[in-house]
Design an enzyme around this catalytic site. Structure first.
Site: not given
Length: 302
Positions: A172, A185, A189
């Protein structure tokens, strides 16, 4: 060879690399064929994973599709078959190492050696760190990065034996540029990007130039996982566009695939701008999405 000579030899290599990169801007890159390749895609029951499966199906690849959602994965497999591809659907929870290894053994025994591995499965909770539950933190790391280890350990040995394969990490933009209220998150990533870079380096050190690696890093994509996302100067992406860019990157063996491509400029700015100027740039982007802060739902402006 002494250090002085090594540094002296480094200069022409750097110059040649710049010239090579410049020339490639004007020469079409040769695309490889993925026809007949056995492609395994995790998280293929929805979003980017599903559309990526369709892209491979259109190119006559053989498909192994994993997802935790039985209905979703069977729908994807049915459409891939309609497009003329062979597709095998498996219900797999990528947060569970034992399920991954068990399903991998079944794939190797019943179908064959995977030659293209797309680690796409991912989960997200948008919240401030203290509002993120422990089990949510654990789940994000289990799916977003640890699953990459287990799938790669399962399928890399055959790739190494044949010096042929491609390992794709779906990360991402949040794996390069930290985002508030996505601490876990974003961290997972960042780990995925690091996994891709380190694995790429290791394969090179082993002399396995036939095994390629790619890492996909898109901005907000309309998959439903993040509610009401927006960012100034950029559109929320559709999965079809992201999957198309991913396939283009795989076919041309791109190492890092940014969507949109001008995200590279943000990385440059992060390295050269002073701290206060960088903070002003982030504020200018006006990143917004629904998140939980202090156990309350509200729209977040970063």
């Amino acid at each position: 060879m002494n250090l002085f000579m090594e540094l002296l030899l480094l200069l022409p290599i750097i110059i040649y690399s710049y010239i090579e990169a410049f020339v490639k801007l004007f020469i079409p890159v040769k695309r490889k064929s993925v026809s007949g390749e056995l492609v395994l895609i995790t998280g293929a029951g929805h979003g980017i994973g599903r559309v990526t499966a369709y892209e491979f199906a259109n190119r006559q690849s053989r498909l192994v599709l994993w997802d935790i959602n039985k209905h979703g994965i069977e729908e994807t497999a049915a459409e891939c078959r309609r497009l003329g591809a062979t597709a095998h659907a498996f219900v797999v929870d990528c947060s569970k190492k034992e399920e991954i290894y068990s399903a991998a053994e079944k794939v190797k025994k019943d179908i064959g050696d995977v030659t293209i591995l797309v680690n796409n499965a991912g989960v997200i909770t948008t919240a401030d760190l203290l509002s993120t539950q422990d089990h949510q933190i654990q789940k994000m790391f289990e799916v977003n990065i640890l699953a990459h280890y287990w799938t790669t350990k399962a399928f890399l040995p055959a790739m190494l034996n044949n010096n042929h394969g491609h390992i794709v990490t779906v990360a991402s933009a949040a794996g390069h540029l930290a985002t508030s209220f996505m601490v876990t998150y974003s961290s997972s990533k960042f780990a995925a990007v690091g996994f891709h870079k380190a694995l790429t380096q290791e394969l090179s050190a082993l002399g396995k130039d036939g095994i390629k690696t790619s890492c996909l890093c898109p901005v907000f994509t309309n998959t439903g996982f993040v509610k009401n996302p927006s960012i100034r100067f950029m559109k929320v992406l559709e999965p079809e566009k992201v999957a198309n860019k991913l396939l283009e990157g795989i076919l041309t063996n791109q190492k890092m695939i940014f969507v949109p491509s001008f995200l590279k400029m943000h990385l440059i700015l992060e390295k050269i701008l002073p701290e206060h100027a960088l903070a002003a740039v982030y504020k200018l982007q006006n990143i917004q999405f629904d998140a939980v802060v202090g156990y309350r739902n509200r729209v977040i402006s970063d």
